[in-house]
Every structure is written in C-alpha cells, then in structure tokens.
Motif scaffolding. Structure first.
Motif, short mmCIF file in Angstrom:
data_model
loop_
_atom_site.label_atom_id
_atom_site.label_comp_id
_atom_site.label_asym_id
_atom_site.label_seq_id
_atom_site.Cartn_x
_atom_site.Cartn_y
_atom_site.Cartn_z
N LYS A 208 0.83 -1.21 0.00
CA LYS A 208 0.00 0.00 0.00
C LYS A 208 0.87 1.26 0.00
O LYS A 208 0.59 2.22 -0.72
CB LYS A 208 -0.93 0.01 1.21
CG LYS A 208 -2.08 -0.96 1.11
CD LYS A 208 -2.94 -0.89 2.36
CE LYS A 208 -4.07 -1.88 2.31
NZ LYS A 208 -4.86 -1.86 3.56
N LEU A 209 1.91 1.26 0.81
CA LEU A 209 2.80 2.41 0.87
C LEU A 209 3.55 2.60 -0.45
O LEU A 209 3.71 3.74 -0.91
CB LEU A 209 3.78 2.27 2.03
CG LEU A 209 3.16 2.46 3.41
CD1 LEU A 209 4.10 1.95 4.49
CD2 LEU A 209 2.80 3.91 3.64
N GLN A 210 4.00 1.50 -1.06
CA GLN A 210 4.67 1.61 -2.36
C GLN A 210 3.73 2.21 -3.39
O GLN A 210 4.14 3.04 -4.21
CB GLN A 210 5.16 0.24 -2.82
CG GLN A 210 6.35 -0.25 -2.05
CD GLN A 210 6.72 -1.69 -2.38
OE1 GLN A 210 5.88 -2.50 -2.77
NE2 GLN A 210 7.99 -2.02 -2.22
N SER A 211 2.48 1.81 -3.35
CA SER A 211 1.48 2.34 -4.28
C SER A 211 1.28 3.83 -4.05
O SER A 211 1.18 4.61 -5.00
CB SER A 211 0.16 1.59 -4.11
OG SER A 211 -0.83 2.13 -4.93
N LYS A 212 1.23 4.25 -2.79
CA LYS A 212 1.05 5.67 -2.47
C LYS A 212 2.23 6.49 -2.99
O LYS A 212 2.04 7.58 -3.54
CB LYS A 212 0.89 5.86 -0.97
CG LYS A 212 -0.45 5.41 -0.45
CD LYS A 212 -0.55 5.63 1.06
CE LYS A 212 -1.88 5.15 1.58
NZ LYS A 212 -2.04 5.45 3.00
N VAL A 213 3.45 5.97 -2.81
CA VAL A 213 4.63 6.68 -3.31
C VAL A 213 4.55 6.81 -4.83
O VAL A 213 4.74 7.90 -5.38
CB VAL A 213 5.93 5.96 -2.89
CG1 VAL A 213 7.14 6.52 -3.64
CG2 VAL A 213 6.14 6.05 -1.39
N PHE A 214 4.23 5.72 -5.51
CA PHE A 214 4.15 5.71 -6.96
C PHE A 214 3.13 6.73 -7.46
O PHE A 214 3.41 7.54 -8.35
CB PHE A 214 3.80 4.30 -7.46
CG PHE A 214 3.59 4.22 -8.94
CD1 PHE A 214 4.67 4.21 -9.80
CD2 PHE A 214 2.31 4.16 -9.48
CE1 PHE A 214 4.48 4.15 -11.17
CE2 PHE A 214 2.11 4.10 -10.85
CZ PHE A 214 3.21 4.09 -11.70
N HIS A 215 1.94 6.71 -6.88
CA HIS A 215 0.88 7.62 -7.34
C HIS A 215 1.18 9.07 -6.99
O HIS A 215 0.85 9.98 -7.77
CB HIS A 215 -0.47 7.18 -6.77
CG HIS A 215 -0.98 5.94 -7.42
ND1 HIS A 215 -0.97 4.72 -6.79
CD2 HIS A 215 -1.47 5.72 -8.66
CE1 HIS A 215 -1.44 3.80 -7.61
NE2 HIS A 215 -1.75 4.38 -8.75
N THR A 216 1.83 9.31 -5.88
CA THR A 216 2.19 10.67 -5.52
C THR A 216 3.23 11.22 -6.49
O THR A 216 3.14 12.37 -6.92
CB THR A 216 2.69 10.74 -4.06
OG1 THR A 216 1.67 10.21 -3.20
CG2 THR A 216 3.03 12.16 -3.65
N ILE A 217 4.18 10.38 -6.88
CA ILE A 217 5.18 10.80 -7.87
C ILE A 217 4.50 11.09 -9.20
O ILE A 217 4.82 12.10 -9.86
CB ILE A 217 6.29 9.74 -8.01
CG1 ILE A 217 7.15 9.72 -6.74
CG2 ILE A 217 7.15 10.00 -9.24
CD1 ILE A 217 8.13 8.57 -6.66
N GLN A 218 3.56 10.24 -9.60
CA GLN A 218 2.82 10.49 -10.84
C GLN A 218 2.10 11.84 -10.78
O GLN A 218 2.12 12.60 -11.75
CB GLN A 218 1.78 9.39 -11.08
CG GLN A 218 2.30 8.19 -11.78
CD GLN A 218 1.15 7.24 -12.15
OE1 GLN A 218 0.14 7.17 -11.46
NE2 GLN A 218 1.32 6.54 -13.24
#
Length: 84
Positions: free
Chosen positions: A19-29
C-alpha cells in the motif's frame, strides 16, 4: 435491542508495504503531472500553488518512505519469529 460486540479488528499489517509503495508511486505520478501543467499555466498564483503542493508531496513521499522502511523491518522481524 441487539447486543454489540465491541472488539477491535485485529492488526493486519500484511499488505502495508504494498500500500505504501502504491502511495509513493501515485504521488510521484501526480507531481509529474503537476509539473507538466506548469507549462500551460499563465497565472503566477496558480504556478505558486502547484509548486507549493508539489513541495508538500515531496514531504509526504519522504514520510511514506520512512514508514515503508519501518513496515518492511516489521515484516522481516515477524517472519523471522515465525520460524523460531
């Protein structure tokens, strides 16, 4: 009257890393999209707002990554304890 069971849900941290990896990815996007939108923004006020929001996003990413390290360590320790 119905009787309610007031027990808390068990602490399930099994997917927190993902979940945290997904949040980082989407925030960077979102940051990248905001940077791209700067080229089409004429208002100095809007540019400053976008830049301020991206700065907050950078801070969030740092916090997510710190929490990610904690969660990964927790999972490693938990796995080690399972095999003892």
């Amino acid at each position: 009257m119905a009787e309610y069971n007031n027990r808390p849900n068990p602490d399930d941290r099994s997917d927190n890393v993902e979940k945290l990896q997904s949040k980082v990815f989407h925030t960077i996007q979102n940051m990248e999209r905001a940077e791209e939108s700067l080229a089409y923004t004429d208002s100095e006020e809007q540019k400053q707002a976008i830049e301020a929001k991206n700065e907050r996003r950078r801070e969030s990413i740092d916090a997510f990554r710190s929490e990610l390290k904690d969660e990964a360590a927790y999972q490693r320790n938990n796995q080690d304890n399972q095999y003892k």
